[in-house]
Scaffold this motif. Structure first.
Motif, PDB file in Angstrom:
ATOM      1  N   GLY A   1       0.837  -1.191   0.000  1.00  0.00           N
ATOM      2  CA  GLY A   1       0.000   0.000   0.000  1.00  0.00           C
ATOM      3  C   GLY A   1       0.872   1.241   0.000  1.00  0.00           C
ATOM      4  N   ARG A   2       0.271   2.351  -0.333  1.00  0.00           N
ATOM      5  CA  ARG A   2       0.981   3.626  -0.324  1.00  0.00           C
ATOM      6  C   ARG A   2       0.344   4.524   0.733  1.00  0.00           C
ATOM      7  NH1 ARG A   2       4.293   3.889  -4.706  1.00  0.00           N
ATOM      8  NH2 ARG A   2       3.668   2.831  -6.619  1.00  0.00           N
ATOM      9  N   THR A   3       1.171   5.204   1.507  1.00  0.00           N
ATOM     10  CA  THR A   3       0.623   6.105   2.521  1.00  0.00           C
ATOM     11  C   THR A   3      -0.174   7.231   1.879  1.00  0.00           C
ATOM     12  OG1 THR A   3       2.656   7.426   2.617  1.00  0.00           O
ATOM     13  CG2 THR A   3       2.431   5.623   4.216  1.00  0.00           C
ATOM     14  N   GLU A   4       0.121   7.544   0.641  1.00  0.00           N
ATOM     15  CA  GLU A   4      -0.624   8.592  -0.058  1.00  0.00           C
ATOM     16  C   GLU A   4      -2.085   8.197  -0.279  1.00  0.00           C
ATOM     17  OE1 GLU A   4       3.675   8.694  -1.046  1.00  0.00           O
ATOM     18  OE2 GLU A   4       2.190   7.130  -1.285  1.00  0.00           O
ATOM     19  N   TYR A   5      -2.370   6.918  -0.168  1.00  0.00           N
ATOM     20  CA  TYR A   5      -3.737   6.391  -0.327  1.00  0.00           C
ATOM     21  C   TYR A   5      -4.099   5.550   0.899  1.00  0.00           C
ATOM     22  CZ  TYR A   5      -2.519   7.453  -5.182  1.00  0.00           C
ATOM     23  OH  TYR A   5      -2.092   8.078  -6.341  1.00  0.00           O
ATOM     24  N   MET A   6      -3.676   5.993   2.072  1.00  0.00           N
ATOM     25  CA  MET A   6      -3.774   5.185   3.286  1.00  0.00           C
ATOM     26  C   MET A   6      -5.169   4.612   3.533  1.00  0.00           C
ATOM     27  SD  MET A   6      -2.222   3.852   5.901  1.00  0.00           S
ATOM     28  CE  MET A   6      -0.744   4.695   6.358  1.00  0.00           C
ATOM     29  N   ASP A   7      -6.189   5.455   3.593  1.00  0.00           N
ATOM     30  CA  ASP A   7      -7.535   4.946   3.894  1.00  0.00           C
ATOM     31  C   ASP A   7      -8.007   3.942   2.848  1.00  0.00           C
ATOM     32  OD1 ASP A   7      -7.744   6.391   6.240  1.00  0.00           O
ATOM     33  OD2 ASP A   7      -8.900   8.013   5.349  1.00  0.00           O
ATOM     34  N   GLU A   8      -7.816   4.275   1.581  1.00  0.00           N
ATOM     35  CA  GLU A   8      -8.276   3.392   0.505  1.00  0.00           C
ATOM     36  C   GLU A   8      -7.504   2.070   0.507  1.00  0.00           C
ATOM     37  OE1 GLU A   8      -7.153   6.509   0.113  1.00  0.00           O
ATOM     38  OE2 GLU A   8      -8.588   7.678  -1.027  1.00  0.00           O
ATOM     39  N   ASP A   9      -6.181   2.151   0.665  1.00  0.00           N
ATOM     40  CA  ASP A   9      -5.381   0.937   0.638  1.00  0.00           C
ATOM     41  C   ASP A   9      -5.611   0.072   1.875  1.00  0.00           C
ATOM     42  OD1 ASP A   9      -4.395   1.468  -1.854  1.00  0.00           O
ATOM     43  OD2 ASP A   9      -2.367   1.988  -1.203  1.00  0.00           O
ATOM     44  N   LEU A  10      -5.792   0.689   3.038  1.00  0.00           N
ATOM     45  CA  LEU A  10      -6.118  -0.102   4.228  1.00  0.00           C
ATOM     46  C   LEU A  10      -7.455  -0.812   4.057  1.00  0.00           C
ATOM     47  CD1 LEU A  10      -5.033   1.957   7.364  1.00  0.00           C
ATOM     48  CD2 LEU A  10      -4.334  -0.348   6.766  1.00  0.00           C
ATOM     49  N   ALA A  11      -8.397  -0.118   3.475  1.00  0.00           N
ATOM     50  CA  ALA A  11      -9.710  -0.742   3.236  1.00  0.00           C
ATOM     51  C   ALA A  11      -9.580  -1.932   2.288  1.00  0.00           C
ATOM     52  CB  ALA A  11     -10.688   0.294   2.677  1.00  0.00           C
ATOM     53  N   ARG A  12      -8.729  -1.810   1.275  1.00  0.00           N
ATOM     54  CA  ARG A  12      -8.535  -2.928   0.340  1.00  0.00           C
ATOM     55  C   ARG A  12      -7.862  -4.115   1.028  1.00  0.00           C
ATOM     56  NH1 ARG A  12      -5.769  -1.702  -4.832  1.00  0.00           N
ATOM     57  NH2 ARG A  12      -4.349  -0.383  -3.653  1.00  0.00           N
ATOM     58  N   ALA A  13      -6.889  -3.852   1.893  1.00  0.00           N
ATOM     59  CA  ALA A  13      -6.256  -4.939   2.636  1.00  0.00           C
ATOM     60  C   ALA A  13      -7.235  -5.553   3.633  1.00  0.00           C
ATOM     61  CB  ALA A  13      -5.009  -4.432   3.361  1.00  0.00           C
ATOM     62  N   TRP A  14      -8.004  -4.690   4.292  1.00  0.00           N
ATOM     63  CA  TRP A  14      -8.990  -5.156   5.276  1.00  0.00           C
ATOM     64  C   TRP A  14     -10.010  -6.091   4.629  1.00  0.00           C
ATOM     65  CZ3 TRP A  14      -9.144  -4.181  10.495  1.00  0.00           C
ATOM     66  CH2 TRP A  14     -10.319  -4.529  11.166  1.00  0.00           C
ATOM     67  N   ALA A  15     -10.396  -5.787   3.416  1.00  0.00           N
ATOM     68  CA  ALA A  15     -11.388  -6.617   2.715  1.00  0.00           C
ATOM     69  C   ALA A  15     -10.888  -8.048   2.511  1.00  0.00           C
ATOM     70  CB  ALA A  15     -11.742  -5.985   1.366  1.00  0.00           C
ATOM     71  N   VAL A  16      -9.594  -8.231   2.483  1.00  0.00           N
ATOM     72  CA  VAL A  16      -9.014  -9.566   2.357  1.00  0.00           C
ATOM     73  C   VAL A  16      -8.849 -10.208   3.738  1.00  0.00           C
ATOM     74  CG1 VAL A  16      -6.968 -10.859   1.640  1.00  0.00           C
ATOM     75  CG2 VAL A  16      -7.842  -9.002   0.201  1.00  0.00           C
ATOM     76  N   ILE A  17      -8.415  -9.415   4.699  1.00  0.00           N
ATOM     77  CA  ILE A  17      -8.153  -9.944   6.042  1.00  0.00           C
ATOM     78  C   ILE A  17      -9.448 -10.307   6.764  1.00  0.00           C
ATOM     79  CG2 ILE A  17      -7.225  -9.358   8.324  1.00  0.00           C
ATOM     80  CD1 ILE A  17      -5.274  -7.450   6.820  1.00  0.00           C
ATOM     81  N   ALA A  18     -10.428  -9.430   6.728  1.00  0.00           N
ATOM     82  CA  ALA A  18     -11.692  -9.626   7.460  1.00  0.00           C
ATOM     83  C   ALA A  18     -12.856  -9.188   6.579  1.00  0.00           C
ATOM     84  CB  ALA A  18     -11.663  -8.839   8.760  1.00  0.00           C
TER      85      ALA A  18
END
Length: 181
Positions: free
Chosen positions: A100-117
């Motif tokens: 992920g890129r910190t420049e897209y923190m919220d969006e990228d965290l949400a994309r990772a979260w969708a895989v994790i939980a």
């Protein structure tokens, strides 16, 4: 473990646990990382001096300008951890399921979260603890500082797709992670 390379994770986890873990990492623009490292060292040195506990680890950076810190860091063979290249932390970008890129923190965290939980709603508006430097700070740096950062973080610029042009837009986000079985 707060920070660790894949090799270090394998030293504390068995291979099965490592292979099953969803491994992800966030990277930031190297110009922003350099400013963040500078602020970190200044804050730590100032706090240590106020507490009467100024060690050489931070004391040598106290009251140095941004450019002086960059020059000090560049002159060393072993870099202060606040200035290590980000690619130091992984064997290759393939070491992780998602970058992920910190420049897209919220969006990228949400994309990772969708895989994790995938069945758990993602908490929105994550407040960053270590906010990246603004482009205005970058534009005010000297040519010498810019050149030191480009030299120091050459692998990050190359492998993570960031531009050495201070006015270039952020690179696109990395691809979304694959759903896990």
């Amino acid at each position: 473990m707060k920070h660790g390379t894949p090799k270090e994770l394998l030293e504390i986890w068995d291979r099965t646990k490592y292979d099953q873990a969803f491994r992800f990492v966030f990277v930031r623009n190297p110009f922003s990382r350099a400013f963040s490292g500078y602020r970190f060292l200044q804050e730590k040195a100032t706090k240590a001096r106020q507490e009467g506990n100024l060690s050489p680890k931070f004391g040598e950076y106290l009251n140095l300008s941004f450019e002086e810190v960059l020059e000090t860091i560049e002159a060393r063979k072993k870099r202060h951890y606040a200035f290590q290249e980000q690619v130091h932390w992984f064997d290759s970008p393939d070491s992780f399921h998602f970058l992920g890129r910190t420049e897209y923190m919220d969006e990228d965290l949400a994309r990772a979260w969708a895989v994790i939980a995938p069945d758990v709603p993602f908490p929105v508006n994550i407040d960053a603890l270590n906010v990246s430097a603004s482009r205005d700070e970058w534009r005010n740096m000297s040519t010498q500082s810019r050149d030191l950062i480009v030299k120091h973080y050459a692998k990050d610029f190359e492998q993570l797709g960031y531009s050495t042009d201070l006015d270039a837009p952020n690179p696109a986000p990395f691809p979304s992670p694959e759903p896990r079985a």
